[in-house]
Design a protein around this motif. Structure first.
Motif, PDB file in Angstrom:
ATOM      1  N   ARG A  20       0.841  -1.212   0.000  1.00  0.00           N
ATOM      2  CA  ARG A  20       0.000   0.000   0.000  1.00  0.00           C
ATOM      3  C   ARG A  20       0.870   1.253   0.000  1.00  0.00           C
ATOM      4  N   VAL A  21       1.878   1.274   0.888  1.00  0.00           N
ATOM      5  CA  VAL A  21       2.763   2.436   0.973  1.00  0.00           C
ATOM      6  C   VAL A  21       3.505   2.638  -0.341  1.00  0.00           C
ATOM      7  N   LYS A  57      -7.774  -9.464  -3.332  1.00  0.00           N
ATOM      8  CA  LYS A  57      -7.592  -9.319  -4.775  1.00  0.00           C
ATOM      9  C   LYS A  57      -7.786  -7.864  -5.204  1.00  0.00           C
ATOM     10  N   GLN A  58      -8.812  -7.206  -4.645  1.00  0.00           N
ATOM     11  CA  GLN A  58      -9.041  -5.799  -4.963  1.00  0.00           C
ATOM     12  C   GLN A  58      -7.838  -4.944  -4.566  1.00  0.00           C
ATOM     13  N   MET A  59      -7.300  -5.211  -3.386  1.00  0.00           N
ATOM     14  CA  MET A  59      -6.152  -4.439  -2.920  1.00  0.00           C
ATOM     15  C   MET A  59      -4.931  -4.678  -3.796  1.00  0.00           C
ATOM     16  N   LEU A  60      -4.658  -5.948  -4.121  1.00  0.00           N
ATOM     17  CA  LEU A  60      -3.481  -6.266  -4.922  1.00  0.00           C
ATOM     18  C   LEU A  60      -3.565  -5.624  -6.300  1.00  0.00           C
ATOM     19  N   VAL A  65       0.564  -4.985  -7.533  1.00  0.00           N
ATOM     20  CA  VAL A  65       1.535  -5.963  -7.023  1.00  0.00           C
ATOM     21  C   VAL A  65       1.907  -6.964  -8.113  1.00  0.00           C
ATOM     22  N   ALA A  66       3.182  -7.283  -8.210  1.00  0.00           N
ATOM     23  CA  ALA A  66       3.662  -8.255  -9.195  1.00  0.00           C
ATOM     24  C   ALA A  66       3.026  -9.622  -8.962  1.00  0.00           C
ATOM     25  N   GLU A  71       0.736 -13.966  -5.644  1.00  0.00           N
ATOM     26  CA  GLU A  71       0.489 -15.380  -5.355  1.00  0.00           C
ATOM     27  C   GLU A  71       0.925 -15.723  -3.938  1.00  0.00           C
ATOM     28  N   MET A  72       2.084 -15.193  -3.523  1.00  0.00           N
ATOM     29  CA  MET A  72       2.575 -15.436  -2.159  1.00  0.00           C
ATOM     30  C   MET A  72       1.607 -14.878  -1.126  1.00  0.00           C
ATOM     31  N   MET A  73       1.112 -13.663  -1.349  1.00  0.00           N
ATOM     32  CA  MET A  73       0.202 -13.036  -0.401  1.00  0.00           C
ATOM     33  C   MET A  73      -1.151 -13.731  -0.386  1.00  0.00           C
ATOM     34  N   THR A  74      -1.592 -14.208  -1.533  1.00  0.00           N
ATOM     35  CA  THR A  74      -2.862 -14.945  -1.594  1.00  0.00           C
ATOM     36  C   THR A  74      -2.777 -16.242  -0.803  1.00  0.00           C
TER      37      THR A  74
END
Length: 285
Positions: A20-21, A57-60, A65-66, A71-74
């Protein structure tokens, strides 16, 4: 246990905050995107609550985000959405302490200072029973089982370095008042524990040490993964988790002062042997 639901949730929160930052957005911007309050975004980023996959998903997408990071964050979101095991006897653990016990096995190093009581992982069963009964606990059996379960941290394949500083007063003020039998059992337990577990370090802070003051009890947890280091302070109404880096360093300084004044490990062993002899003589009278 090398990781926990809570630690993964905190890792995800840290990753979301960084993304986000990097995207130049505020928590309020994200809240408007998801149609929720800013407080919810703050709770997601601090790992207090889990995040829905649809919201993530909306945030990414908004953060740009790459793919590999997304995928890692999901995956973190999937595993961190699992419910912790707080049923049965474990339900006796207060809600405000569950984050602490969940993260304890995942830490790389834990630094704990207690001035007037024996910390939970070091308590002998005799000490536990006396403490809970004196507190008129309604479910002593569950509380003891939970505390004994915490002690398994020393038996992990890769346990954290657990470093304790304990004030001499903790051995003079037994639960319910003077009790040489409980005190002797507790001291002998500590002597056996440190011999058995090389990553458990115990240092006594004697009455005659030279310090301007001693701080309130606190515990610091450090992590080797993305989980944010924090300080935990317990109080009469619950507990406080402090993550601010500047505040954390103040506690590091406080720990260093205590450690510099406390006895070395061999001196602590001699001190405990002396206490054991004193309490043994009192029991035999």
């Amino acid at each position: 246990m090398s990781s926990t639901v809570t630690s993964r949730r905190r890792q995800l929160g840290n990753e979301i905050r960084r993304a986000r930052v990097a995207a130049g957005l505020t928590q309020q911007d994200v809240a408007e995107l998801l149609g929720c309050g800013q407080a919810k975004i703050n709770k997601i980023e601090t790992g207090t609550v889990s995040v829905k996959l649809s919201d993530l998903k909306q945030m990414l997408d908004a953060f740009g985000v790459a793919r590999t990071d997304a995928e890692m964050m999901t995956e973190l979101a999937r595993v961190s959405g699992q419910r912790g095991q707080w049923a049965g006897y474990r339900s006796a653990v207060p809600h405000w302490f569950r984050t602490f016990t969940d993260l304890e096995p995942a830490a790389s190093e834990i630094l704990s200072w207690h001035g007037e009581r024996i910390p939970g992982p070091l308590q002998s069963e005799h000490y536990m029973l006396k403490q809970f009964s004196e507190a008129r606990a309604t479910d002593v059996t569950s509380l003891v089982r939970n505390r004994l379960e915490r002690k398994q941290i020393f038996q992990l394949k890769r346990p954290p370095y657990y470093r304790f500083i304990i004030g001499e007063a903790a051995f003079r003020r037994m639960p319910g008042g003077p009790n040489p039998s409980v005190a002797l059992d507790q001291v002998e337990h500590l002597l056996d524990l440190e011999k058995s577990y090389p990553k458990a370090f115990i240092h006594i802070l004697p009455f005659d040490t030279r310090l301007s003051f001693v701080p309130n009890d606190f515990t610091m947890m450090r992590f080797s993964d993305a989980t944010k280091d924090f300080v935990f302070i317990e109080h009469a109404a619950g507990g406080v988790y402090i993550e601010d880096e500047a505040d954390f360093e103040l506690f590091v300084d406080a720990w260093d002062r205590l450690r510099g004044a406390a006895l070395e490990r061999n001196e602590t062993a001699e001190f405990l042997e002396g206490l054991a002899q004193d309490f043994r003589e009192q029991v035999e009278v």
